[in-house]
Design an enzyme around this catalytic site. Sequence first.
Site, mmCIF file in Angstrom:
data_model
loop_
_atom_site.group_PDB
_atom_site.id
_atom_site.type_symbol
_atom_site.label_atom_id
_atom_site.label_comp_id
_atom_site.label_asym_id
_atom_site.label_seq_id
_atom_site.Cartn_x
_atom_site.Cartn_y
_atom_site.Cartn_z
ATOM 1 N N HIS B 69 0.836 -1.205 0.000
ATOM 2 C CA HIS B 69 0.000 0.000 0.000
ATOM 3 C C HIS B 69 0.865 1.246 0.000
ATOM 4 O O HIS B 69 2.088 1.153 0.046
ATOM 5 C CB HIS B 69 -0.984 -0.010 1.161
ATOM 6 C CG HIS B 69 -0.356 0.069 2.515
ATOM 7 N ND1 HIS B 69 0.308 -0.987 3.087
ATOM 8 C CD2 HIS B 69 -0.280 1.077 3.413
ATOM 9 C CE1 HIS B 69 0.747 -0.640 4.279
ATOM 10 N NE2 HIS B 69 0.410 0.615 4.502
ATOM 11 N N HIS B 74 6.086 1.767 3.615
ATOM 12 C CA HIS B 74 5.979 0.576 2.765
ATOM 13 C C HIS B 74 6.453 0.828 1.341
ATOM 14 O O HIS B 74 6.669 -0.103 0.595
ATOM 15 C CB HIS B 74 4.541 0.060 2.756
ATOM 16 C CG HIS B 74 4.134 -0.518 4.072
ATOM 17 N ND1 HIS B 74 4.103 -1.863 4.330
ATOM 18 C CD2 HIS B 74 3.773 0.080 5.229
ATOM 19 C CE1 HIS B 74 3.735 -2.073 5.584
ATOM 20 N NE2 HIS B 74 3.530 -0.895 6.154
ATOM 21 N N HIS B 158 -7.272 -1.433 6.023
ATOM 22 C CA HIS B 158 -6.232 -0.434 6.168
ATOM 23 C C HIS B 158 -6.532 0.826 5.388
ATOM 24 O O HIS B 158 -7.341 1.621 5.790
ATOM 25 C CB HIS B 158 -4.893 -1.035 5.769
ATOM 26 C CG HIS B 158 -3.742 -0.396 6.453
ATOM 27 N ND1 HIS B 158 -3.733 -0.099 7.776
ATOM 28 C CD2 HIS B 158 -2.533 -0.009 5.977
ATOM 29 C CE1 HIS B 158 -2.589 0.440 8.097
ATOM 30 N NE2 HIS B 158 -1.826 0.517 7.031
ATOM 31 N N GLU B 203 1.565 -8.208 9.475
ATOM 32 C CA GLU B 203 1.987 -7.149 10.370
ATOM 33 C C GLU B 203 1.436 -7.415 11.754
ATOM 34 O O GLU B 203 0.430 -8.106 11.917
ATOM 35 C CB GLU B 203 1.414 -5.820 9.889
ATOM 36 C CG GLU B 203 2.167 -5.237 8.752
ATOM 37 C CD GLU B 203 1.851 -3.767 8.602
ATOM 38 O OE1 GLU B 203 0.964 -3.279 9.312
ATOM 39 O OE2 GLU B 203 2.509 -3.140 7.775
ATOM 40 N N HIS B 414 6.819 -6.164 11.362
ATOM 41 C CA HIS B 414 6.269 -4.842 11.601
ATOM 42 C C HIS B 414 5.590 -4.741 12.949
ATOM 43 O O HIS B 414 4.380 -4.515 13.043
ATOM 44 C CB HIS B 414 5.285 -4.480 10.474
ATOM 45 C CG HIS B 414 5.141 -3.010 10.283
ATOM 46 N ND1 HIS B 414 4.250 -2.258 10.987
ATOM 47 C CD2 HIS B 414 5.801 -2.138 9.491
ATOM 48 C CE1 HIS B 414 4.337 -1.005 10.616
ATOM 49 N NE2 HIS B 414 5.272 -0.898 9.709
#
EC number: 3.1.27.-
Lengths: 970, 598
Positions: B69, B74, B158, B203, B414
Amino acid sequence: MAAHLKKRVYEEFSKVVQVTHEEAPAKKLRLSKPSKSAALHVDLCKASSSTDALQYLLTFSRKPVEAESVEGVVRILLEHYYKETDSSVRLKIASLLGLLSKTPGFSPDCIVDDAINTLSSEKSHQVLAQLLDSLLVIGSQLPESPAVRLRLIEVAYKNLSDSSFGVRTKCLQLLGCLGLLEAPLGKDSDGPGPSLAMRDVQSIISDYFGDQDPRVRTAALKAMLQLHERGMKIHQIIYDQACRLLSDDYEQVRSAAVQMVWVLSQLYPESIVPIPSSNEEIRLVDDAFGKISHMVSDGSWMVRVQAAKTLGSMLQVSPHFLEQTLDKKLMSDLRRKRTAHERAKELFASGEFSSGRKWADDAPKEKLDTNTVNLIASGACGAFVHGLEDEMFEVRNAAVEALCQLARSSPSFAEKCLDFLVDMFNDEIEEVRLQSIHVLRQISTHITLREDQLDTVLAVLEDSSRDIREALHELLCFTNVSTKECIQLALLELLKNLNKYPTDRSSVWKCLKFLGSRHPTLVLPLVPELLSTHPYFDTPEPDMDDPAYIAVLVLVFNAATSCPTMPALFSDHTFRHYAYLRDSLSHLVPPLRLPGRKQVYGLDSVDCGSGSGSVESAQLFLQQSLNRVSTIQNLEAAGAPELLDLTIRDLQRLGELQTELAGAADFCATFLRCQLLLMKALQEKLWNISVPLILKQNITVTAAAQQVLDESYKLEFLYSGLENRQVATIHHVRLQAKALQLILAARTRHGLDSLISSCEKFLQDVESFQRLFLTELPHLQDSFVEKLLELLPRLSSCKPVEQVKILQTTLRQSGLLQLRLPEQIHRATATIIEPTGESDNPLRFTSGLVVALDIDATLEHVQDPQNSVKVQVLYPDGQSHVIHPKPADFRKPGPNRHRLITQVYLSHTAWTEPSQIEVRLLLAYSSSCSSRLGWTDAMDSLHPAEGTVEGTIPFSKHVKVFIMPKPARR
Amino acid sequence: NMPEINVTPLGAGQDVGRSCILVSIGGKNIMLDCGMHMGYNDDRRFPDFSYITQNGRLTDFLDCVIISHFHLDHCGALPYMSEMVGYDGPIYMTHPTKAICPILLEDFRKITVDKKGETNFFTSQMIKDCMKKVVPLNLHQTVQVDDELEIKAYYAGHVLGAAMVHIKVGSESVVYTVSVNKYAKSHISAWIDKCRPDILISESTYATTIRDSKRCRERDFLKKVHETIERGGKVLIPVFALGRAQELCILLETFWERMNLKAPIYFSTGLTEKANHYYKLFITWTNQKIRKTFVQRNMFEFKHIKAFDRSYADNPGPMVVFATPGMLHAGQSLQIFKKWAGNEKNMVIMPGYCVQGTIGHKILNGQRKLEMEGRATLDVKLQVEYMSFSAHADAKGIMQLIRMAEPRNMLLVHGEAVKMEFLKGKIEQEFSIDCYMPANGETATVTTNPSVPVDISLNLLKREMALGGPLPDPKKPRTMHGTLIMKENSLKLVSSEQALKELGLNEHQLRFTCRVQLQDPHSDPDTLHRIYTHLKSVLKGYTIQHLPDGTVMVESIVIKVSSSAEDTNAKVLLLSWSYQGGEYFFTALCIVKRLMYQ
């Protein structure tokens, strides 16, 4: 060459002859026996290729087949079936077999054998599946024949091992629908067969729970459910297998498994099942509840919906498990965190109001033991928490519904789920909000709202959706609140609502009425503040027309009914306002016993004494009036008109006084008015005067006949709760009116042709009356119809002029028909709430374009309003438009009550001046015999719906709306 | 030597920020994400690409790069990697990510180069060149990177355009996902099918958090805004340009619509406008409610929300303003804050976390007097509220995802090591699968047990099916006879005849012969006849023939009797059987022997 040509000509000629020759018998066959089988046979024989044959079959399947010729058709089809090489044609034939055996009046037992035989030679799996499907249809058409069933079951067993999923699926379906519920008792019933067909259906079906194809697994589960539906008791062994399927890879399997588990949990709620990996045991229903709860967090939303819905009906679950579904533990960095619900509750308990001012008041508190944290929902834990927070609104809706069902049966659970339901009032989808409001209303008997909860609830009052607001008002009517602050809060918010949406007026008032009568003791301390009275000073008198002030008064007066100390707090003008409101809004303001004041108001005293007793006495009065009328022997009796007149007046007044009997009284009055009109029309001296002199009087009589006719339609369609007997009476009146019309026509008109046709029509009417009310005829003794029927043979043979003469004498001699009242009779009414018709501001719009007018009306006792209620718009120039509202515009807020909220579009050419249009509601009716109209094959029906009369009855008052179409500026 | 999958995080291993994970699966090397670390300004800012190769370009070592994303942690190092280190292979990302990513990169570059004056940073041109290498992905579309490697994107929660990626080589597969937003109902939703990957890389930022329902938080937020507006106050909501801001806009917009409110809502100009534009374009990537209302209108075509102008701040009456940046440290949000701070009717709502030292942090901690530059002080009278909206998945969301995908192994990245430890324990306990949490540069190795696909000829299958039972029973394995041909990397199972034909070989009959010596006074034909009758009586259902040439055939076994010339009593029994007849042979032999020794 010439010879050769000649020969060819002959050849061709002879060919032509042959063809015509061939077709001739086919035509003949069709003439002599109008059966479809022959036509089909010809068609199929003609088909040169399989596509052609398919085409013929397709066209053939669109037309219905008579029950007598089905068997022949089937034979032909089967004959062709064996010849056909193309599987698509065979498929179509197979499907036709099923279709044909559904023909009403045809019993398919004669084709069972042939249908089963086709299976043996079939190679194509698709055709096989279709054949089994048709067999299923045949089997379900013959529920009474166990032999056929056994054979079909055997066929299903045999084909269960087919390699195609389609065939296996159909076999399972067949087993589910036809499988024997109990094993036949005598093993010696039929010799060779028992081995297969007698085997336990359930164990065979459950073998396919483990099939490699998900569709077959689904079909197996569905078949098992089908067995359950048909009343077979499913064995408990299935439970484990069904539970295993809950974790299937395919959603349709999981979905069916959820249902299966549910069924078993309802069958064996109290059996004990072990918990795997421990030696504890729990009740089966609890176990199943846990497992289905787990499915609420499934990956597929279809399964989630299914699971959430199912949970609602598991009422036997232990409270311990039930409460787990609302379990919610929050944590942040491994520290326990309180939920917003808990925080709200604490704040409430500590007396502190308003929250969120402090930074980090939701800061996590104590440390959690990592071992006690349950991350994945195991069992019932938090099922509803998940369901209510689901991403798809369908799931949320289902969860809300389930919560409602469970809460209704368990008050303690209702108390617990309150927070969650109140939360749902803020859902992003309106449907969910509405649903949760309705749910809260349904469980409101169990609960009392806390202040913070009420706060959230009341916030919704500002919602722009009318449905939501009204649902909320309805909810508030049934809500219990805990403190006087709550009452104040509710009143404040309702007044705000009233201010923002003035159209909610009546709904808000009604809401306050209930709020007041429910919480008199909570309202009492608020009264001085609400009425802004002061112990020493006189305060200005509030404006009586202010809806907000009326709202406050409604609240106070309703509270005062059960709180006798309250009126002492009222100031003078309050009493005056009471008297005014009691009269103008009597449905909202109850009668009060006011100390120190004389009961001056006659209406009050009547109402104070009114109870169930007065209804009874009114009923008695009604019956007596009717009895009195029934003493009138025939229509020419002396003094009869006066008596009728009097009775009609009595009944009308009775209807006004006693709302419960308004329908019945009205009905009777209208009926009697019809009789009166008939009587007057017949009593006129004019019948003895010669024809040319009576033209003037004739007009009044014609009008009377027409009026009776109209009223008779009103009687029939405006009132609900009529029995066949009353309908017969009404039709009888109508018949009398028609007879009268006929006589008048005979006297005035001279055309013999028209007279003949109207005479015929009348006779037809009489016949249809006889047909329709055959069972009621014994009750119609000494009536016009009875006499008419006696004379019918003579009537139908003689000339029209004589007929009219006979009619005239019978009509004048026939007696008055007695009216018997049915139990409950209600008049359909409609009240247009909006537009109010009070506005002086014209609605301006550009001529030629449209303007939308909002209409809001309540309908009472209207059956099937979607089809019958229309809106009529009358323009000043006499034009009238009838508008059909959309079905979605009707809501049903209560039994026998409908609400129409719609927009009608108006348009007109330019006017120079604003002018009023009239809007009213119409009730459409059609007096056709609905059974005959069921067949839509209009071409075939010989009788063009005889006696159908369609029309409309206005059943609301006119409302006038000012509009002003302006010419368009260029 | 079992095949294995190696996962090495270059960043985000037991750490938050600069996500960059190397995966080698089935001989392919894939880089998942290429992010930067917000906390550093030196070399630690970017992942250490020298781990892959010391010198030269990365193209030879990587088969593809996948970006999940558009958040900078990232994708922030992408231009650096592709243009400065050197990578020319394909870069995969979803359409919305491809659209929004360059805006953020450009913004990031401007701040670093123009404001902080750094040199040796990537240029605008480099961002453009980098984006040219991007191959856009559609949801649920399987993209063939090369003959063996295929990737498929699933919707992750997200932020707009975030994707889970399913990477597959042969029968081995890996799923990589950013925080999936299952429970927190934002404008985005996620789902994955039961693909049973070998490893699920997830994550774990909020590994130790279980969040309350979003609805409660939303309601609080809306209630606060509503109350302030009714009082006639002004509401300031400092936001960051992307993600959160749009979510709050939708929330307020629908609330305004629902409650029929009239007060204006403004949105500060700049970056957000562009972002809103992309949200408008990618409406199909959003949640049910937004998609449903799209029939009437695009939810992001805000009806109540208008662009903000500096002069509006002084307008009388209530209003709501979204302004950047989110921590009140500079820019428009700070300017408006200064203007409104004096009035207690007004309110500021901080929708996120504030770094220490910013004004946002100070006011959240209750500071009521602020020192501004130029020694002026500012009295803070307005109300300060805090509202936490985060788009990261909580522990439950991750567990839910594991339940949906059913991976064989789990790998956490993460997140902080301590929190991961907790989640790891939970995962191992609940699902009894292995869970890894490698640190940066550490390699986690998972051995796989790949199934080898073999083509089987239809005729053989049908023949074998006809042999035993009507239907294959999935519960019981069955043996079948056939020949496995391995040819040019493909495996085929065919019948032996066909194999012979294909390979051009002649069929060799293999016959075994066994001699049994025995004493028998009868003549040869008699003995043979005795054997024949006995076998006939014992072996029912087998074909037993007495052939005229003095032999007995039991199926394919030939029995012959011969006597030696010197001793007529000493008979030699010859039993001969072909390779296929081996099973019957021993039965036949036993029977014959038993007969003879009677």
